[in-house]
Every structure is written in structure tokens, then in C-alpha cells.
Design an enzyme around this catalytic site. Structure first.
Site, PDB file in Angstrom:
ATOM      1  N   ALA A   1       0.539  -0.839  -0.031  1.00  0.00           N
ATOM      2  CA  ALA A   1       0.001   0.229   0.168  1.00  0.00           C
ATOM      3  C   ALA A   1       0.696   1.296   0.033  1.00  0.00           C
ATOM      4  O   ALA A   1       1.171   2.162   0.802  1.00  0.00           O
ATOM      5  CB  ALA A   1      -0.885  -0.006   0.984  1.00  0.00           C
TER       6      ALA A   1
ATOM      7  N   HIS B   1       6.517   6.506   1.465  1.00  0.00           N
ATOM      8  CA  HIS B   1       7.621   4.765   1.269  1.00  0.00           C
ATOM      9  C   HIS B   1       8.421   5.319   0.145  1.00  0.00           C
ATOM     10  O   HIS B   1       9.559   4.868   0.222  1.00  0.00           O
ATOM     11  CB  HIS B   1       6.538   3.705   0.547  1.00  0.00           C
ATOM     12  CG  HIS B   1       6.504   2.847   1.762  1.00  0.00           C
ATOM     13  ND1 HIS B   1       4.359   3.425   1.544  1.00  0.00           N
ATOM     14  CD2 HIS B   1       6.073   2.692   3.265  1.00  0.00           C
ATOM     15  CE1 HIS B   1       4.081   2.404   2.952  1.00  0.00           C
ATOM     16  NE2 HIS B   1       4.840   2.136   3.519  1.00  0.00           N
TER      17      HIS B   1
ATOM     18  N   GLN C   1      10.364   1.430  16.317  1.00  0.00           N
ATOM     19  CA  GLN C   1      10.937   0.897  15.438  1.00  0.00           C
ATOM     20  C   GLN C   1      12.225   0.578  15.172  1.00  0.00           C
ATOM     21  O   GLN C   1      12.979   0.087  15.063  1.00  0.00           O
ATOM     22  CB  GLN C   1       9.579   0.566  14.401  1.00  0.00           C
ATOM     23  CG  GLN C   1      10.071  -0.347  13.497  1.00  0.00           C
ATOM     24  CD  GLN C   1       8.852  -1.094  12.126  1.00  0.00           C
ATOM     25  OE1 GLN C   1       8.187  -1.792  12.070  1.00  0.00           O
ATOM     26  NE2 GLN C   1       9.169   0.253  11.021  1.00  0.00           N
TER      27      GLN C   1
ATOM     28  N   SER D   1      -0.771   3.905   5.373  1.00  0.00           N
ATOM     29  CA  SER D   1      -1.200   2.813   4.133  1.00  0.00           C
ATOM     30  C   SER D   1      -2.824   2.962   5.429  1.00  0.00           C
ATOM     31  O   SER D   1      -3.196   2.592   4.669  1.00  0.00           O
ATOM     32  CB  SER D   1      -0.182   1.382   4.703  1.00  0.00           C
ATOM     33  OG  SER D   1       1.003   1.423   3.652  1.00  0.00           O
TER      34      SER D   1
END
Length: 282
Positions: free
Chosen positions: A32, A37, A155, A188
Site C-alpha cells: 500500500a 515509502h 521501531q 497506509s
């Protein structure tokens, strides 16, 4: 553009590049794809001969089965987007068996306590799932540099700890958050927002910016109480957590120290859609 669905095919493609001494960048995604990205991939293309982009919705990092089922999947559209971006991209789009074999389960990791903060408190097993899939992808791809967006700052810190503890020979770079014109961090999950929710969502970043402005003169507790009050009065957005944390340890701060760097982290629900964001404070 080379598209591989099996790791053996991917390794053959990569081995050919290695024989030519080409450098390899890597961006792992769950598909997605959006401009966030693409900002990572463009950065990688500037710094490497070729890029590998993985597209894999990793089941082990979802603590909510419904969220996994509803996660947007658009492989054909993603491939067209990557094709238009550059011919120097190798796509790895596997099924779960190619990554996990017969057992789709997470390894257990010790990330020196980073996994117990914020997202780790609210998403049980999430970072074990992230660590498992990223470690396996690193083993398959063997990139020189891997790129991660700072929207998922926790993350990013987890991945830094992963390569340190497991001595994985890859450089990890964080890329600044890519935002829409109204300030909403691209995700997304934004595709699932209703029109009203999408119009309301920039309130998250607006609140973070106001918290940053207050950080210079107000206490952490006072800022936190103010943020909680703003969301308590909001009709469409529900605050899950807001915290001000040390950028290194990710531990919630009670008192500020001039020598440390701090970041504000937030998670908000718009209906059943969960949105996260963060901002550097000093």
C-alpha cells in the site's frame, strides 16, 4: 524492474549485482505504498547502485486479527508505482511460507527494554514480530544500507538495537517523517479513513506542534495533561497514549535534562483505525 516472489530468485538477482561490486540499499514495506515509502526509496537510490523493496504484510506483528485482515493490499498498484520510479529496483514480494517456512511464529527478542515502552505496552508481541521479520529479511537480502521512516521511531530504535545485539552487518538509516500538506503523517492506514476522519486527523500533528512549543516553558506533566484534555474534547479522535520520552532509552520522562534529547509520541484512534505520530522536542 526485477520482481521476485521466492528468496532463491532474489538471491540469484542480488548475487549478480555483488559480482559487479554494486552497493545495495533496502526498504522493507507492507505494501500500500505512498509518498512516505517513496521518500525512503529515493533516498536509497541516491546512495546505492540498486534498491531492494520488499512487499510483505507480516502476520506476526499484528496483535489484532481484524487489523491484519483490513490492512490494505494493492500489489499490482505498488508494482506500477515502483516501475515508474526507477528500473534500478528489485522487488521481493513473498508469501508467508517463503519467509517463515511451515511455522508462522515470532522469535522472542530482548531489545534492552525498548520493546516495553509505548507501542510495546499496547501491542502485545508486536516487536517480536517486527524483529523476527526484519532479521529474516536482512539475512535474505544482505543489504549494505537499510532505510526506515522515523514515523515509527520506536521501531527504528528497535532495529538499531537488533543489528547491534545480533551483529548484523548492515547500516540502518532513519529518514524524516513525510507529511501531507495539512501535516498528517503518511500511513497506509490513512486509506481507510472516512472523509470526516481524514479532515479531523491533522489535529494530531497540530497538537504535537503545540506540545513542542510548550516544552520550553512547561513541565512534562502539565503538557501531558493539556494534550489529554484536547483529545477528551474531540468528537472523532480518541487518544490512546501521549508520552514524552528520552530518544535513546524511550523511557517516559518526568523531569527534563538539558543534556538529553526528547521526543513526544502519540497514538490515536479514528474509529477503529489507529494512527501514530511523533515529534522531536529539542
Amino acid at each position: 524492474m526485477i520482481i521476485c516472489h521466492k528468496k532463491e530468485d532474489l538471491r540469484r538477482a542480488i548475487d549478480g549485482l555483488r559480482r559487479e561490486n554494486q552497493t545495495l540499499g533496502f526498504v522493507p514495506t507492507m505494501g500500500a505504498l505512498h509518498d512516505g515509502h517513496l521518500s525512503l526509496i529515493r533516498k536509497g537510490l541516491e546512495e546505492n547502485s540498486r534498491m531492494v523493496v520488499s512487499i510483505f504484510v507480516n502476520p506476526t506483528q499484528f496483535d489484532n486479527t481484524l487489523d491484519l485482515e483490513k490492512y490494505p493490499r494493492s500489489l499490482e498498484k505498488d508494482l506500477e508505482l515502483l516501475q515508474s520510479l526507477s528500473k534500478d529496483i528489485i522487488v521481493y514480494a513473498p508469501v508467508a511460507d517463503d519467509i517463515y517456512g511451515n511455522a508462522v511464529v515470532s522469535e522472542h527478542f530482548d531489545f534492552s527494554g525498548l520493546e516495553n515502552q509505548m507501542e510495546g505496552r499496547f501491542r502485545k508481541g508486536h516487536f517480536d514480530g517486527v524483529g523476527t521479520v526484519v532479521k529474516r529479511l536482512f539475512e535474505i537480502v544482505q543489504p549494505d544500507i537499510a532505510y526506515f521512516g522515523k514515523k515509527d521511531f520506536q521501531q527504528f530504535r528497535i532495529i538499531q538495537e537488533l543489528i547491534k545485539k545480533h551483529q548484523i552487518p548492515v547500516q540502518v538509516k532513519g529518514v524524516e517523517i513525510f507529511r501531507d500538506k495539512d501535516g498528517l503523517a503518511l500511513s497506509s492506514r490513512n486509506e481507510r479513513l472516512s472523509k470526516a476522519q481524514r479532515e479531523a486527523a491533522p489535529f494530531i500533528y497540530k497538537t504535537l506542534k503545540a506540545a513542542k512549543k510548550r516544552f520550553g516553558t512547561e513541565s512534562v506533566n502539565k503538557i501531558t495533561e493539556w494534550v489529554e484534555k484536547q483529545f477528551a474534547q474531540h468528537d472523532l479522535l480518541t487518544l490512546e497514549y501521549f508520552t514524552i520520552a528520552d530518544e535513546v532509552s524511550l523511557k517516559t520522562v518526568r523531569r527534563k535534562t538539558k543534556t538529553k534529547s526528547y521526543r513526544a509520541f502519540i497514538a490515536v484512534f479514528a474509529g477503529d483505525i489507529r494512527l501514530i505520530d511523533n515529534i522531536a522536542l529539542n
